[in-house]
Design an enzyme around this catalytic site. Structure first.
Site, PDB file in Angstrom:
ATOM      1  N   HIS A 373       0.806  -1.231   0.000  1.00  0.00           N
ATOM      2  CA  HIS A 373       0.000   0.000   0.000  1.00  0.00           C
ATOM      3  C   HIS A 373       0.830   1.267   0.000  1.00  0.00           C
ATOM      4  O   HIS A 373       0.277   2.349   0.178  1.00  0.00           O
ATOM      5  CB  HIS A 373      -0.910   0.049   1.236  1.00  0.00           C
ATOM      6  CG  HIS A 373      -1.982  -0.976   1.253  1.00  0.00           C
ATOM      7  ND1 HIS A 373      -3.245  -0.739   0.766  1.00  0.00           N
ATOM      8  CD2 HIS A 373      -1.985  -2.243   1.693  1.00  0.00           C
ATOM      9  CE1 HIS A 373      -3.991  -1.819   0.928  1.00  0.00           C
ATOM     10  NE2 HIS A 373      -3.237  -2.756   1.495  1.00  0.00           N
ATOM     11  N   LYS A 564      -8.132  14.090   4.791  1.00  0.00           N
ATOM     12  CA  LYS A 564      -7.262  12.909   4.724  1.00  0.00           C
ATOM     13  C   LYS A 564      -6.202  13.088   5.797  1.00  0.00           C
ATOM     14  O   LYS A 564      -6.127  14.157   6.420  1.00  0.00           O
ATOM     15  CB  LYS A 564      -6.606  12.791   3.345  1.00  0.00           C
ATOM     16  CG  LYS A 564      -5.986  14.109   2.853  1.00  0.00           C
ATOM     17  CD  LYS A 564      -5.344  13.974   1.490  1.00  0.00           C
ATOM     18  CE  LYS A 564      -6.289  13.960   0.337  1.00  0.00           C
ATOM     19  NZ  LYS A 564      -6.268  12.824  -0.494  1.00  0.00           N
ATOM     20  N   ARG A 565      -5.393  12.051   6.019  1.00  0.00           N
ATOM     21  CA  ARG A 565      -4.292  12.229   6.974  1.00  0.00           C
ATOM     22  C   ARG A 565      -3.438  13.422   6.563  1.00  0.00           C
ATOM     23  O   ARG A 565      -3.284  13.698   5.369  1.00  0.00           O
ATOM     24  CB  ARG A 565      -3.422  10.969   7.022  1.00  0.00           C
ATOM     25  CG  ARG A 565      -4.053   9.808   7.740  1.00  0.00           C
ATOM     26  CD  ARG A 565      -4.399  10.154   9.161  1.00  0.00           C
ATOM     27  NE  ARG A 565      -3.209  10.205   9.992  1.00  0.00           N
ATOM     28  CZ  ARG A 565      -2.941   9.349  10.972  1.00  0.00           C
ATOM     29  NH1 ARG A 565      -3.788   8.402  11.287  1.00  0.00           N
ATOM     30  NH2 ARG A 565      -1.838   9.468  11.680  1.00  0.00           N
ATOM     31  N   LYS A 570       1.000  14.655   0.913  1.00  0.00           N
ATOM     32  CA  LYS A 570      -0.380  14.935   0.482  1.00  0.00           C
ATOM     33  C   LYS A 570      -0.585  16.436   0.237  1.00  0.00           C
ATOM     34  O   LYS A 570      -1.575  16.860  -0.319  1.00  0.00           O
ATOM     35  CB  LYS A 570      -1.374  14.423   1.519  1.00  0.00           C
ATOM     36  CG  LYS A 570      -1.350  12.892   1.662  1.00  0.00           C
ATOM     37  CD  LYS A 570      -2.313  12.417   2.732  1.00  0.00           C
ATOM     38  CE  LYS A 570      -2.184  10.936   3.047  1.00  0.00           C
ATOM     39  NZ  LYS A 570      -2.937  10.063   2.123  1.00  0.00           N
ATOM     40  N   THR A 672      -8.499   6.672  -1.660  1.00  0.00           N
ATOM     41  CA  THR A 672      -9.864   6.150  -1.761  1.00  0.00           C
ATOM     42  C   THR A 672     -10.857   7.276  -1.491  1.00  0.00           C
ATOM     43  O   THR A 672     -11.988   7.232  -1.978  1.00  0.00           O
ATOM     44  CB  THR A 672     -10.091   5.011  -0.739  1.00  0.00           C
ATOM     45  OG1 THR A 672      -9.506   5.391   0.506  1.00  0.00           O
ATOM     46  CG2 THR A 672      -9.492   3.710  -1.208  1.00  0.00           C
ATOM     47  N   LYS A 676     -14.650   8.509  -3.139  1.00  0.00           N
ATOM     48  CA  LYS A 676     -15.874   8.834  -2.383  1.00  0.00           C
ATOM     49  C   LYS A 676     -16.396  10.209  -2.787  1.00  0.00           C
ATOM     50  O   LYS A 676     -17.606  10.420  -2.920  1.00  0.00           O
ATOM     51  CB  LYS A 676     -15.596   8.776  -0.879  1.00  0.00           C
ATOM     52  CG  LYS A 676     -15.200   7.379  -0.412  1.00  0.00           C
ATOM     53  CD  LYS A 676     -14.587   7.386   0.991  1.00  0.00           C
ATOM     54  CE  LYS A 676     -13.854   6.077   1.255  1.00  0.00           C
ATOM     55  NZ  LYS A 676     -12.988   6.117   2.445  1.00  0.00           N
TER      56      LYS A 676
HETATM   57  O1  9GP Z   1      -1.306   5.699   1.306  1.00  0.00           O
HETATM   58  C1  9GP Z   1      -2.083   4.610   0.878  1.00  0.00           C
HETATM   59  C2  9GP Z   1      -3.296   5.100   0.122  1.00  0.00           C
HETATM   60  O2  9GP Z   1      -2.909   5.769  -1.041  1.00  0.00           O
HETATM   61  C3  9GP Z   1      -4.195   3.931  -0.224  1.00  0.00           C
HETATM   62  O3  9GP Z   1      -5.385   4.378  -0.799  1.00  0.00           O
HETATM   63  C4  9GP Z   1      -4.509   3.124   1.026  1.00  0.00           C
HETATM   64  C5  9GP Z   1      -5.320   1.897   0.710  1.00  0.00           C
HETATM   65  O4  9GP Z   1      -4.711   1.137  -0.257  1.00  0.00           O
HETATM   66  O5  9GP Z   1      -3.318   2.696   1.650  1.00  0.00           O
HETATM   67  C6  9GP Z   1      -2.500   3.764   2.076  1.00  0.00           C
HETATM   68  N1  9GP Z   1      -1.329   3.218   2.717  1.00  0.00           N
HETATM   69  C7  9GP Z   1      -1.215   3.141   4.039  1.00  0.00           C
HETATM   70  O6  9GP Z   1      -2.048   3.545   4.790  1.00  0.00           O
HETATM   71  C8  9GP Z   1       0.036   2.540   4.615  1.00  0.00           C
HETATM   72  O7  9GP Z   1       0.802   1.844   3.777  1.00  0.00           O
END
Ligand code: 9GP
Length: 838
Positions: A373, A564-565, A570, A672, A676
């Site tokens: 991820h 988002k975080r 970002k 994601t 949304k």
């Molecule tokens: O940073 C990614 C994000 O882009 C992605 O949508 C999400 C689900 O696949 O994973 C995030 N990654 C993490 O939270 C840590 O690797």
């Protein structure tokens, strides 16, 4: 007695207080649960008591399906998908369950006819925040889709006592508050102490020969911790399938406590309990360096060992031998957090079930698949060898053995390529020795995937390049998706209703059917209805912000949202630079005609991530100045809404006009939130990063505001030597913005406060804000022009939403089932409800 209600795939034939769906029955059930479970009568009950009574009423109506589902899986030899994840960010259960059961309106009426306020009760639910962000929420969306597609599945994770911290903002700074989500109990889970499992830690290993003279190893641990499962039903949308989310809580085994107690060491006994329970106490916030955090490794091993032992137990319940374990279970590793599972399954098969190494390795590789991820190097997990060996001595030996055999294969293919061998090794020996968890996951899995097309490509070219060259056939892409049940039906009921009126309800399970709505884009009345819904939701949000944060926002203004975080990649601070740019334009020319905008931010920063916390402070400081400057005259508003979580996401995505997806190209694996927003009719301003690229392909380039460098351009600029000063000197607008921050204008004259942020931009700018600044500002101007043309904007909004079919998590799960898990849907028959014998 009222007739049974035909809302579900199959009718429940018996109308009783636990299953009945008539208004009278529901009302009686709520009253009964209040009395018999909460032990209250209405006059003394709190809102939470009423919520609990309602939640139990709904849970009762899930149980028949849940038990039938479990029984179906146990009786037959169906393949079960096990999603191993250290995080499940489920969000509130109540509304989702009501929607999936198809009884939302009926229950709402029952609550209201009981003289209660449905919305008020719904808001009582403490959301289980057992995740940091995208990764945990993805796991939750996938659980919903698995059940809705009737795929047998178990989600395995950790029942953290404290989930992600609650965020407060004081004086513009983030303050973390412990999340006591279990304070008033959790009505959705059932504890299953009878299914507890022992997990070992520490100690040493001993070699011995078994009765057949075979060489074996036994592990003599220092401590044993008990894993107690807590199960939550995860119901699919209007199907009988209710899968299980099984979360493990750590406890001290009673026998240990008694031993100490008997020798008079009462404190020792209690201490043992404290040490054990610590393991599942708290979720680690991400973005912090976790190397060396022993407790984190303990958490990972704890939940993985419990889960694999549980699977083995279930398997042996259905069949005699573990030889075909991989036909019973497909185990997905959600990032490297559960990657230790590769070594643990080997240990269980070889040491505890006496299967020979080669066969055990085949079973293991056929069982696991690994999803990566992130490309951020600092987020790739590695554990110091010394720490690992102390905690898991047997696993270290197993990893050495796996590595030796694996590197043997590599050597055979690339003789004398020592650098490649060192790069591929499971052990990083470049300095202090580490175990590379992504390598363990890659070697031990039959499939490896990224979460968007670009991300998978970059994995293959970069982070996992050597593995790709070795095993190209293992790699596939699985672009993320999100569930339309929670992110449209639950979050945006008005929009869902409009869609239902036009094309029926099939789209809820087949999101690609939204395409039919393209036919209405030229229908002025439809556009008006579409606009009205957005307007109503924006007004609701404005009221909420006024009530909860005492800030006035104009519902007619463009709602520009970045939630988002908080992370430098970002680039929330790029957004802040644009706000200051606009502010400067207004100050220079107070009568300038700007499109009124409300900038809405939300997101948590990891508690130890100083720069992210400073970005929050900057946004709030800019907000202070902009929101209080009479020259601005309500044309710009900036709000940072604290404690962004799933519930708040449900409120904010439907209200957005513009979705900010502005990460540096090549950094966001997928995203994601971007999906949304679009599903709810927001337009995106974004870079060619993560799933943005695919969203733009689907909605059409003309319906997407694109800016910024591409990934190859980012790489090329870095290679050439990127110098942020060049941009600073060449762009007077940018220079003015930066100088204004440096001058202390947003910090009451304090020129030091934002210096670390400004210096990091001027001297490094790792995420290339300066390089993308002008392109972003220009693109925002295009947004303004488009927003001025209401009809054009509405058309773009509709086309964004209705072309989002690809981004349903149902599509993603189908791909996983077909291409990785080899898992099939299983129909769950509803048994006639059997009355308990008197
Ligand atoms: O940073 C990614 C994000 O882009 C992605 O949508 C999400 C689900 O696949 O994973 C995030 N990654 C993490 O939270 C840590 O690797």
């Amino acid at each position: 007695m009222n007739p049974p209600v035909e809302t579900l795939q199959q009718t429940i034939k018996v109308e009783d207080d636990r299953t009945g769906l008539s208004l009278e029955t529901l009302k009686r059930a709520i009253a009964d649960n209040l009395f018999y479970i909460q032990g209250k009568y209405p006059a003394i009950a709190t809102k939470n008591d009423f919520y609990m009574a309602l939640a139990y009423t709904v849970r009762d109506r899930l149980l028949q399906r849940w038990l039938n589902t479990t029984e179906t899986y146990l009786k037959s030899k169906v393949k079960v998908v096990c999603y191993l994840s250290a995080e499940f960010l489920m969000g509130p259960h109540l509304s989702n369950n009501l929607v999936n059961l198809g009884i939302y309106d009926q229950v709402r009426r029952a609550v209201e006819e009981s003289g209660l306020d449905f919305v008020e009760l719904r808001e009582q639910e403490e959301e289980p925040g057992l995740g940091n962000g995208g990764l945990g929420r993805l796991a939750a969306c996938y659980m919903d889709s698995l059940a809705s597609l009737e795929i047998p599945a178990i989600g395995y994770g950790i029942r953290y006592e404290f989930g992600i911290f609650d965020q407060e903002i004081r004086d513009g700074w983030q303050i973390e508050i412990t999340d006591k989500w279990l304070r008033y109990g959790n009505p959705w889970e059932i504890e299953r102490p009878e299914a507890s499992i022992d997990v070992k830690f520490g100690g040493y290993t001993q070699a011995y020969n078994d009765e057949n003279g075979h060489y074996r190893v036994r592990w003599i641990p220092d401590i044993i911790v008990k894993g107690v499962p807590y199960d939550t039903p995860i119901l699919g949308y209007k199907v009988n399938t209710a899968n299980t989310l099984r979360l493990w809580k750590a406890e001290a085994p009673e026998s240990f406590e008694f031993e100490a107690f008997n020798v008079g060491d009462y404190y020792g006994a209690v201490n043992e309990k404290v040490v054990a329970e610590n393991i599942t106490k708290v979720l680690y916030p991400n973005d912090e360096p976790i190397q060396g955090k022993q407790l984190r490794l303990q958490q990972q091993y704890f939940f993985v060992s419990c889960s694999l032992q549980d699977m083995i137990r279930l398997h042996l319940h259905r069949q005699d031998s573990l030889d075909n374990f991989h036909e019973s279970f497909a185990v997905q590793l959600n990032d490297t957090h559960p990657a230790i599972g590769v070594a643990e399954l080997m240990r269980l098969l070889v040491d505890e079930h006496q299967i020979d190494w080669d066969r055990a390795w085949q079973i293991t590789q056929n069982t696991f698949a690994y999803t990566n991820h992130t490309l951020l190097p600092e987020a790739l997990e590695k554990w110091p060898l010394s720490l690992f060996g102390r905690l898991l001595p047997r696993h270290l030996q197993i990893i050495y053995e796996i590595n030796q055999r694996f590197l043997g294969q590599v050597r055979a293919k690339y003789p004398d390529d020592h650098q490649r061998i060192a790069r591929l090794s499971l052990i990083d020996e470049s300095g202090e020795k580490y175990i590379r968890m992504a390598h363990l996951a890659s070697v031990g899995s039959h499939a490896i995937n990224g979460v968007a097309a670009l991300h998978t490509k970059l994995l293959q070219q970069d982070v996992l390049r050597d593995f790709y060259e070795l095993w190209p056939e293992k790699f596939t892409n699985k672009t993320n998706g999100v569930t339309p049940r929670r992110w449209i039906v639950v979050s945006n009921p008005k929009l869902a209703e409009l869609i239902n009126r036009k094309i029926g309800t099939n789209w809820i399970k087949h999101l690609e059917e939204l395409k039919q709505l393209e036919a209405f884009v030229e229908d002025a009345e439809f556009r008006q209805q579409w606009r009205q819904i957005k307007q109503d939701i924006k007004r609701d949000l404005a009221e909420y912000v006024k009530k909860n944060h005492a800030i006035d926002i104009n519902p007619q203004s463009l709602f520009d949202v970045q939630v988002k975080r908080i992370h430098e990649y970002k680039r929330q601070h790029l957004n802040a630079l644009y706000i200051i740019t606009l502010y400067n334009q207004i100050k220079q020319n107070p009568n300038i005609d700007v499109v009124p905008r409300t900038f809405i931010f939300g997101g948590k920063a990891a508690p130890g991530y100083f720069m992210a916390k400073l970005i929050i402070k900057l946004i709030n400081s800019v907000a202070q100045v902009v929101n209080n400057d009479p020259d601005v005259r309500e044309r710009l508003k900036v709000v940072f809404l604290p404690d962004y979580n799933v519930r708040f996401g449900q409120r904010v995505y439907p209200a957005a006009d513009l979705s900010e997806q502005i990460s540096t190209a090549g950094k966001e694996a997928s995203g994601t939130g971007n999906m949304k927003f679009s599903m709810n009719g927001a337009l995106t301003i974004g870079t060619l990063d993560g799933a943005n690229i695919e969203i733009r392909e689907e909605v059409g380039a003309e319906n997407f505001f694109l800016f910024g460098l591409t990934t190859p351009e980012v790489y090329a600029l870095k290679a050439k030597g990127y110098n942020p000063w060049d941009y600073y000197h060449a762009n007077s607008q940018l220079k003015t913005v930066i100088d204004l921050i440096s001058s202390g204008f947003f910090s009451h004259g304090d020129t030091n406060l934002f210096r670390p942020l400004v210096d990091s931009l001027l001297y490094h700018d790792q995420y290339m804000l300066f390089a993308d600044y002008q392109s972003y500002v220009d693109c925002q101007e295009q947004v303004n022009q488009a927003y001025r043309d209401e009809e054009k904007w509405t058309r773009m909004s509709i086309l964004n939403a209705v072309r989002m079919g690809k981004f349903s998590s149902d599509r993603a799960i189908r791909e996983y089932c077909q291409e990785i898990w080899n898992a099939q849907p299983v129909n769950v028959e509803m048994q006639e409800y059997v009355q308990p014998k008197p």
